[in-house]
Design a protein around this motif. Structure first.
Motif, short mmCIF file in Angstrom:
data_model
loop_
_atom_site.label_atom_id
_atom_site.label_comp_id
_atom_site.label_asym_id
_atom_site.label_seq_id
_atom_site.Cartn_x
_atom_site.Cartn_y
_atom_site.Cartn_z
N PRO A 1 0.73 -1.33 0.07
CA PRO A 1 0.01 0.15 -0.09
C PRO A 1 0.92 1.09 -0.07
O PRO A 1 0.45 1.99 -0.63
N LEU A 2 2.10 1.18 0.53
CA LEU A 2 2.88 2.25 0.69
C LEU A 2 3.10 2.84 -0.90
O LEU A 2 3.10 3.78 -1.23
N GLY A 3 3.55 1.58 -1.62
CA GLY A 3 3.84 2.00 -3.16
C GLY A 3 2.61 2.65 -3.65
O GLY A 3 2.83 3.51 -4.75
N LEU A 4 1.42 2.04 -3.38
CA LEU A 4 0.15 2.58 -3.89
C LEU A 4 -0.01 3.98 -3.72
O LEU A 4 -0.21 5.01 -4.61
N ALA A 5 0.20 4.44 -2.46
CA ALA A 5 0.02 5.89 -1.88
C ALA A 5 1.18 6.88 -2.83
O ALA A 5 0.66 7.97 -3.21
N GLU A 6 2.24 6.24 -3.07
CA GLU A 6 3.30 7.02 -3.89
C GLU A 6 2.84 7.32 -5.20
O GLU A 6 2.65 8.39 -5.75
N MET A 7 2.23 6.06 -5.87
CA MET A 7 1.84 6.34 -7.33
C MET A 7 0.67 7.01 -7.45
O MET A 7 0.61 7.85 -8.31
N THR A 8 -0.14 6.88 -6.60
CA THR A 8 -1.52 7.81 -6.60
C THR A 8 -1.36 9.07 -6.27
O THR A 8 -2.42 9.70 -6.03
N GLU A 9 -0.24 9.23 -5.34
CA GLU A 9 0.09 10.52 -4.64
C GLU A 9 -1.25 10.87 -3.76
O GLU A 9 -1.83 11.95 -3.75
N TYR B 1 2.45 18.28 -0.08
CA TYR B 1 2.91 17.50 -1.26
C TYR B 1 2.23 16.15 -1.91
O TYR B 1 3.07 15.52 -2.76
N GLN B 2 1.27 15.81 -1.31
CA GLN B 2 0.66 14.57 -1.72
C GLN B 2 1.60 13.33 -1.69
O GLN B 2 1.76 12.84 -2.73
N ILE B 3 2.16 13.15 -0.81
CA ILE B 3 3.23 12.03 -0.80
C ILE B 3 3.14 11.42 0.69
O ILE B 3 2.86 11.99 1.82
N PRO B 4 3.50 9.99 0.60
CA PRO B 4 3.55 9.39 1.93
C PRO B 4 4.80 9.67 3.03
O PRO B 4 6.13 9.96 2.34
N THR B 5 4.42 10.18 3.92
CA THR B 5 5.72 10.54 4.99
C THR B 5 5.55 9.57 6.22
O THR B 5 4.61 9.20 7.00
N MET B 6 6.94 9.22 6.45
CA MET B 6 7.09 8.13 7.53
C MET B 6 7.81 8.85 8.81
O MET B 6 8.58 9.82 8.39
N ILE B 7 7.20 8.44 9.97
CA ILE B 7 7.94 8.73 11.10
C ILE B 7 8.62 7.76 11.65
O ILE B 7 8.00 6.67 11.92
N ILE B 8 10.06 7.46 11.71
CA ILE B 8 10.55 6.28 12.23
C ILE B 8 11.01 6.69 13.59
O ILE B 8 11.82 7.83 13.91
#
Lengths: 630, 312
Positions: free
Chosen positions: A307-315, A379-386
């Motif tokens: 799903p992370l990749g899907l969020a990247e591609m679908t912005e 920016y319509q982009i997935p953002t992660m907090i590690i």
């Protein structure tokens, strides 16, 4: 023994109330004007097992666990397994005392519950006490508690004893118990604390112990908070009202805080069948215009790759948090490690188009959480907090004013129906959601239900209206636009980011670290400079897009740098080398991956032994890896 | 005032509105059952009064996933097996939108089986269409979870050793409140069942038999079929769970013996949808969450006001 700090360790078994007792204790000391920092160590077990929490308190700001500690309150482990010597886990009954002796400083205090712990079962106990000049108080806390009717209250009795020895007024603790406990159990607890206190004052020599509580004063009102609290509050202040998740230690803490509060805030929390679903739900909600998040720890996050990749591609804007713990696989579920960096940076197929932030402190965790939502939605982009088990659970005092901020529910580049009318559409009215142009790579979006906004979101490469397209020119235009966002985000963060440089600007040596090691590294830097070395530190909280200019400038200004991180393969150093393409010969590594976070002294030792003296590290707690070519 | 004026709009809807100019002609193989789903949807949506802009069609991956390209609406073509979790969050975020999920039998009963089970259990108010052609089509003819035992394919050269999954029984057991089977060869029934499914307040699952003329030539074309709700041979009450269970089992067995039974097998119109359950518990706002982000007057609460005191 130094008077300027108290590091109190309460040890027992899981289920013995260690966490709640230590939290009250830490808060009481904070209210008295001290700076506090806690460190917890616990097994993946509900009942029993070696558990402790340290509370470090000082008149000066504290940013880390200390080096060892100076006051042990060893309670019995009421859930210890049978004391069979041949069992590989050994005699669990004496562990709360035995396991904690190695790190107790010279001149330290031991209070142990002689009702449950038999010191004679510990090899060489008397000799060690004498050698180290420890002051031992064996008190039958269990009997005291039994007399008051509840054996579990021996932790409160132990706190009473602690107060008597260190000079903490009982009233400070009592006040907190009044806030936290229901009436029925409050009175017996207050009573037993007093009993423990009086017993020691009357029958023991408290002056023999040279450990006492320092006194201090805050400039402004403080709050006691964990990294998990801070991340959750940051999300709430950014208007996040949807979370989906699946339980996993240590991410569960943020998930729990959000789930307990979202209903009252008019939000939605969903506990779902697995982490694939969790991330997919967050995407579904965000697609509809709602600020949404999900998260997990290593293994669960592995399921989110798709799903992370899907969020990247679908912005699709998306915030995911990843609470690292020691791996691989199930690893050590309750132990901190920073070994998921590469996992978070690169998981999912194709070129990564994501933001990764790694806050270093509790205060910064709030900041990073807010920034994560801002970047994700603008920016319509997935953002992660590690972050990791260390930052998630450690408590420290932060000025209350740090959190006194206005909310920001803005969902970024999302159009209203009026604005949509002026946008390009196909002949039959499909909105050009994915235009080739776009300021900073962002093409504004519509959300379902809006008139004039319909489009197709797809994980396939697509044309401006969202239809599947394998046209080479379109492909390059779309890919380049998505990549442009990373440049814009980098510029944004360069203007106002989360990097923290610490120590004298003209220092000879550097220490480079990321995430939760910040406080420990900074304390080590202070000590190194006090010892006559010339050292500064850079803590990098922005890992993607990587702050190459800032790190390069830092490394240009030093002779050599030590990269400190909690993993075995020097992932952060590897990332830095890859991003810079230079400076590899300056970067040696100090690593730790035994399940415990660094102590400041280990960094001081690693630095002086390897960088200055070129010697050998004693013991195997940490590991040194020389720079490339050395 | 709503920020979503497409929702609840009352007007005549022409079925041609659902045909996109970009790809008016689907690329499915001639004779493919998928055309039947598209046609039935285009027929049913105007009947339930849902316009393209108040409809969100969420698909998975495979030939079925291309439905989004040929039906003009808000669309989300997701990833293999994951249409349901995306779709159900979309419905929770804005319940005013008509949410339809669709995918193939490998997508829904194989890789997405866990989501299918749980979405049915939770009874989300949405329609789920499974294109069941008993084969993997877009990857060129591998055995799927609904392929009959013994089915030979390039990846099962000696025939499948596995008993096929029972989609209707699984759906009922998992908790779906509306379970039906229809077939591409029966367009009128398909349109009627789709309409009933969309009007149903809860999880409506349609196992839609879509013949694959390219990779599953051996399989039946799903004719002749029997409509269990209309045939005089079946005296059947779809609100009776025990009867439904029995007839589902019979239907699943008979498919592989060459007899095609279709119809609405089960419906429970009394069971509250998941959204209603959550709202009754105070776990979901009454106003659509998506509206709040467009409401300039909404007072957003600050964490400082709510939480800071307990940390002092």
């Amino acid at each position: 023994m130094s008077d300027d700090e108290l590091i109190w360790r309460i040890a027992g078994g899981s289920g013995d109330g260690i966490a709640s007792t230590s939290q009250n204790f830490a808060k009481a000391l904070m209210r008295s004007g001290l700076h506090v920092f806690t460190h917890r160590h616990y097994p993946s077990r509900i009942r029993g097992g070696h558990t402790y929490v340290e509370v470090r308190a000082s008149a000066d700001p504290v940013k880390s666990r200390g080096d060892g500690y100076n006051f042990l309150l060893a309670l019995g482990d009421s859930f210890a397994r049978n004391p069979q010597e041949e069992a590989y886990y050994g005699n669990e009954e004496v562990k709360p005392l035995e396991e904690n002796l190695d790190e107790l400083r010279e001149g330290g205090v031991i209070v142990y519950d002689s009702g449950l712990l038999d010191a004679s079962e510990i090899p060489d106990f008397e000799e060690r006490v004498e050698e180290n000049d420890w002051h031992v108080y064996d008190i039958d806390l269990r009997s005291l508690a039994r007399e008051q009717g509840r054996e579990v209250m021996r932790n409160t009795a132990g706190v009473g004893v602690t107060c008597a020895i260190t000079g903490i007024p009982l009233g400070a603790i009592e006040e907190l118990m009044r806030d936290a406990m229901p009436e029925k159990i409050l009175e017996p607890n207050v009573e037993i604390m007093q009993t423990g206190y009086d017993l020691v004052r009357e029958e023991y020599d408290v002056d023999a112990a040279e450990v006492s509580v320092p006194t201090g004063e805050h400039d402004e009102e403080q709050v006691l908070m964990s990294g998990s609290d801070a991340i959750a509050y940051g999300a709430i202040d950014e208007g996040c009202r949807f979370i989906a998740g699946y339980p996993m230690t240590p991410w569960t803490e943020v998930f729990t805080i959000m789930s307990q509060n979202l209903p009252e805030l008019g939000g939605i929390s969903e506990q779902v069948e697995d982490e694939i679903a969790a991330a997919a739900l967050a995407i579904g909600a965000s697609h509809m215009g709602v600020k949404a998040m999900s998260g997990s720890s290593g293994g669960g996050f592995a399921l989110m790759g798709e799903p992370l990749g899907l969020a990247e591609m679908t912005e699709t804007p998306l915030v995911l948090i990843e609470a690292m713990r020691a791996g691989p696989s199930t690893g050590m579920p309750t132990k901190p490690e920073q070994a998921d960096l590469e996992h978070v940076l690169y998981t999912s197929q194709g070129d990564s188009q994501r933001v990764v932030l790694a806050p270093g402190t509790v205060a910064e965790a709030y900041e990073a959480s807010r920034r994560a939502f801002q970047l994700a939605y603008e920016y319509q982009i997935p953002t992660m907090i590690i972050y990791d088990q260390k930052l998630s659970g450690e408590l420290t005092n932060v000025p209350a004013s740090h959190f006194d901020r206005e909310p920001n529910p803005d969902i970024g580049a999302t159009l209203t129906e009026d604005e949509l009318a002026d946008q390009p559409h196909t002949a039959d009215g499909k909105f050009h959601r994915f235009q080739h142009e776009g300021e900073d790579g962002v093409s504004p979006r519509s959300v379902p239900g809006q008139k004039g906004g319909r489009f197709l979101a797809t994980g396939n490469e697509h044309n401006p209206a969202g239809h599947i397209s394998e046209d080479p020119d379109n492909r390059v235009a779309q890919m380049d636009r998505r990549q442009r966002k990373l440049d814009a985000i980098r510029a944004d963060l360069d203007d106002d980011g989360l990097l923290v440089e610490y120590g004298p600007e003209d220092a000879e040596y550097g220490v480079l670290t990321f995430g939760s090691q910040q406080g420990t590294v900074e304390e080590a830097v202070d000590r190194l400079n006090e010892n006559g070395h010339s050292v500064k530190a850079l803590t990098v909280a922005e890992l993607a897009p990587y702050p190459a200019d800032a790190v390069r400038a830092f490394l240009d200004s030093v002779e050599e740098a030590l990269v400190v991180e909690m993993n075995a393969s020097a992932q952060f150093r590897g990332l830095t080398q890859k991003e810079l393409g230079t400076h590899g010969e300056l970067l040696s590594s100090l690593l730790k991956y035994n399940g415990n976070p660094f102590e400041p002294a280990e960094i001081v030792e690693g630095f002086t032994t390897k960088l200055v003296d070129d010697g050998e590290l004693p013991g195997n707690e940490t590991k040194f890896v020389p720079a490339a070519g050395d | 005032m709503s920020a979503f004026s497409a929702i609840g709009e009352e007007r005549e809807i022409d079925r041609d509105e659902y045909t996109p100019d970009i790809e008016p002609q689907p690329t499915w193989c001639p004779g493919c059952g998928d055309f039947g789903v598209l046609k039935a949807l285009k027929g049913a949506l105007p009947e339930v009064g849902r316009t393209p802009e108040e409809t969100l069609l969420v698909t998975g991956i495979g030939c079925s996933g291309k439905l989004n390209s040929y039906l003009d609406s808000y669309g989300f073509h997701t990833i293999h097996g994951r249409s349901l979790p995306v779709a159900r969050a979309a419905k929770l975020a804005n319940p005013g939108v008509e949410v339809i999920a669709a995918g193939g039998d490998g997508d829904g009963y194989g890789i997405g089986g866990n989501h299918f089970m749980h979405t049915a259990r939770e009874n989300h108010d949405m329609t789920y269409v499974v294109f069941n052609n008993e084969i993997f089509g877009l990857t060129k003819g591998q055995t799927s979870p609904t392929s009959p035992k013994g089915h030979k394919s390039k990846t099962q050269p000696h025939g499948s050793a596995k008993t096929p999954i029972r989609p209707l029984s699984l759906s009922l057991t998992s908790g779906a409140s509306f379970v039906a089977r229809t077939a591409a060869v029966n367009p009128n029934q398909a349109q009627r069942i789709l309409k009933e499914a969309m009007e149903h307040d809860g999880f409506a699952h349609i196992d839609f038999l879509t013949q694959c003329p390219t990779w599953n030539k051996d399989a039946k074309q799903y004719v002749p079929y029997t409509d269990i709700n209309e045939s005089e041979d079946y005296d059947f009450d779809p609100t009776n769970r025990a009867d439904a269970q029995e007839l589902m089992r019979e239907t699943e067995d008979k498919l592989y013996e060459g007899e095609v039974l279709t119809g609405v097998y089960y419906r429970d119109d009394d069971r509250p949808s998941y959204q209603q359950e959550k709202q009754n518990l105070g776990e979901m706002p009454d106003e659509p969450l998506a509206e709040r982000y467009f409401d300039g007057d909404y007072e957003w609460e600050r964490s400082y006001d709510r939480f800071i005191d307990k940390h002092k």
